[in-house]
Design an enzyme around this catalytic site. Structure first.
Site, mmCIF file in Angstrom:
data_model
loop_
_atom_site.group_PDB
_atom_site.id
_atom_site.type_symbol
_atom_site.label_atom_id
_atom_site.label_comp_id
_atom_site.label_asym_id
_atom_site.label_seq_id
_atom_site.Cartn_x
_atom_site.Cartn_y
_atom_site.Cartn_z
ATOM 1 N N VAL A 15 15.320 33.950 -91.611
ATOM 2 C CA VAL A 15 14.104 34.698 -91.937
ATOM 3 C C VAL A 15 14.309 36.192 -91.710
ATOM 4 O O VAL A 15 13.864 37.020 -92.503
ATOM 5 C CB VAL A 15 12.901 34.173 -91.129
ATOM 6 C CG1 VAL A 15 11.669 35.038 -91.370
ATOM 7 C CG2 VAL A 15 12.604 32.724 -91.509
ATOM 8 N N SER A 41 24.810 38.720 -80.860
ATOM 9 C CA SER A 41 24.964 39.352 -82.174
ATOM 10 C C SER A 41 25.084 40.867 -82.093
ATOM 11 O O SER A 41 25.288 41.527 -83.115
ATOM 12 C CB SER A 41 23.761 39.001 -83.073
ATOM 13 O OG SER A 41 23.662 37.615 -83.279
ATOM 14 N N ARG A 102 -0.675 32.414 -83.061
ATOM 15 C CA ARG A 102 -1.482 32.123 -84.254
ATOM 16 C C ARG A 102 -2.918 31.726 -83.945
ATOM 17 O O ARG A 102 -3.840 32.097 -84.653
ATOM 18 C CB ARG A 102 -0.813 31.032 -85.090
ATOM 19 C CG ARG A 102 0.456 31.488 -85.774
ATOM 20 C CD ARG A 102 1.122 30.339 -86.507
ATOM 21 N NE ARG A 102 2.438 30.724 -87.005
ATOM 22 C CZ ARG A 102 3.388 29.857 -87.334
ATOM 23 N NH1 ARG A 102 3.168 28.543 -87.203
ATOM 24 N NH2 ARG A 102 4.549 30.278 -87.778
ATOM 25 N N CYS A 133 4.761 28.263 -92.598
ATOM 26 C CA CYS A 133 5.197 28.391 -93.987
ATOM 27 C C CYS A 133 4.390 27.515 -94.943
ATOM 28 O O CYS A 133 3.991 27.962 -96.029
ATOM 29 C CB CYS A 133 6.683 28.064 -94.098
ATOM 30 S SG CYS A 133 7.198 26.590 -93.198
ATOM 31 N N GLN A 160 9.067 19.423 -97.287
ATOM 32 C CA GLN A 160 9.556 20.666 -96.716
ATOM 33 C C GLN A 160 11.076 20.718 -96.632
ATOM 34 O O GLN A 160 11.716 19.787 -96.138
ATOM 35 C CB GLN A 160 8.927 20.886 -95.335
ATOM 36 C CG GLN A 160 7.421 21.074 -95.420
ATOM 37 C CD GLN A 160 6.751 21.278 -94.075
ATOM 38 O OE1 GLN A 160 5.721 20.682 -93.796
ATOM 39 N NE2 GLN A 160 7.314 22.126 -93.231
ATOM 40 N N SER A 163 15.656 24.424 -94.698
ATOM 41 C CA SER A 163 15.728 25.806 -94.218
ATOM 42 C C SER A 163 14.577 26.133 -93.287
ATOM 43 O O SER A 163 14.669 27.073 -92.492
ATOM 44 C CB SER A 163 15.751 26.795 -95.386
ATOM 45 O OG SER A 163 14.617 26.626 -96.214
ATOM 46 N N GLY A 164 13.507 25.336 -93.342
ATOM 47 C CA GLY A 164 12.418 25.502 -92.389
ATOM 48 C C GLY A 164 12.843 25.193 -90.965
ATOM 49 O O GLY A 164 12.177 25.596 -90.003
ATOM 50 N N HIS A 245 9.515 24.844 -100.246
ATOM 51 C CA HIS A 245 8.594 23.794 -99.819
ATOM 52 C C HIS A 245 7.686 23.407 -100.989
ATOM 53 O O HIS A 245 7.211 24.271 -101.740
ATOM 54 C CB HIS A 245 7.697 24.281 -98.677
ATOM 55 C CG HIS A 245 8.387 24.410 -97.350
ATOM 56 N ND1 HIS A 245 9.699 24.071 -97.148
ATOM 57 C CD2 HIS A 245 7.911 24.847 -96.148
ATOM 58 C CE1 HIS A 245 10.011 24.285 -95.880
ATOM 59 N NE2 HIS A 245 8.949 24.758 -95.261
#
EC number: 1.2.1.11
Length: 343
Positions: A15, A41, A102, A133, A160, A163-164, A245
């Site tokens: 993402v 990283s 959320r 998503c 779905q 990649s989720g 999705h």
């Protein structure tokens, strides 16, 4: 210098990289962009979309958010729990892609095509939440219909993509598919059962009532974004698709609405692309939606089992509208309504 100073946290993940791509593609007004990630990283070089610009990854643990206008977080709830309050306290407005904030009543949960006005509440904590998503694409399709005929009840089954579940989910689908063809061992690691050539009706953890947390998210987030009076039942299923999705959505309305009326409404709706020909191939599948900004709606038809009902097929790139694109759209909205720096 004009434009915004924007930090992308989790920049090396699926993402995070997509956020950088979307910022570049949409020519977001930037004075500076920082790629921020974990210590492992730090120092890596990643591309800023197709601009030719390269970004050196900065260490999140040592990153100073003071003086930055926005931070787009795509690093998961555990990282957000530690670093989002730190960024917000430094005066940097956070747009968080995790589930952590959320349902916080002091944090707006935003899909710009659906509830742009709610962003005005961001000042309470200097945080804005990005929805799940599957929720994001569904409410984009439902909002214009709700405005006309008032939705009473939604029953949705999702399909779905892996990649989720992040890069590990994509790797597992690839490796299992290869192993099956060559006859190698095929034990699941990321998922609870084999995902290759299979479907798994289980995303996130189980709750006491038998639903999963992913299903609960779709219910409570849709109510917060769209209308708390809507009744929702969701079944969330992981399928062997890499990106994109899909959702089979059944909707019951308070007012009468025909399939033709719904098609006309959706054809003009922001963020929606209606592709609905009643012929072979006259609909959109995940393969065709990858890399696109739109939420595609197909197979709009009347449900004869209720007085006023419709069924439809909704497809979107989960890494884009389901995450990165929506985050950047929130940033654009925040800029227009509140921060207002020149491009």
């Amino acid at each position: 210098m004009s434009g915004y100073r924007v930090a992308v946290v989790g920049a090396t993940g699926n993402v995070g990289r997509e956020i950088l791509n979307v910022l570049a593609e949409r020519q977001f007004p930037l004075a500076e962009v920082a790629a921020v990630a974990s210590a492992r990283s730090t120092g890596d070089i990643i591309d800023f979309g197709d601009t030719g610009q390269e970004l050196k990854v900065k260490n999140l643990d040592h990153f100073d958010f003071e003086g930055w206008d926005m931070a787009l977080f795509a690093a998961g709830s555990e990282i957000s729990k530690v670093h989002v309050p730190r960024a917000a306290a430094a005066g940097c407005t956070v747009i968080d892609n995790s589930s952590l904030y959320r349902m916080d009543p002091d944090v707006p949960l935003i899909v710009p095509e659906v509830n742009a006005h709610a962003i005005d509440g961001y000042r309470a904590k200097n945080i804005i939440a990005n929805p799940n998503c599957s929720t994001a694409q569904m409410v984009v399709a439902l909002k214009p219909l709700h405005d006309v005929a008032r939705i009473k009840r939604v029953v949705v089954a999702t399909y779905q993509s892996v990649s989720g579940a992040g890069k590990a989910g994509m790797d597992e689908l690839f490796e299992q598919s290869r192993n099956i063809f060559v006859g190698d061992a095929n034990e699941p690691r990321k998922f609870t059962k084999q995902i290759a050539f299979n479907v798994i009706p289980h995303i996130d953890s189980f709750l006491e009532d038998g639903s999963t947390k992913e299903e609960w998210k779709m219910v409570v987030e849709t109510k917060k974004i769209l209308d708390p009076r809507i009744k929702i039942s969701a079944t969330c299923v992981r399928v062997p698709v890499f990106v994109g999705h899909s959702e089979a959505v059944n909707v019951e309305f308070e007012e009468e609405i025909s399939a033709e009326e719904a098609q006309a409404i959706l054809r003009e709706a922001p963020g929606v692309m209606l592709v609905d020909k009643r012929e072979d191939g006259g609909y959109v599948t995940p393969v065709e939606c990858v890399g696109d900004y739109a939420t595609f709606v197909s197979r709009v038809r009347e449900d004869p089992t209720v007085d006023s009902g419709l069924s439809m097929w909704v497809v979107s790139d989960n890494l884009r509208k389901g995450a990165a694109l929506n985050a950047v759209q929130i940033a654009e909205l925040l800029g227009r309504r509140h921060l207002q720096k020149a491009a």
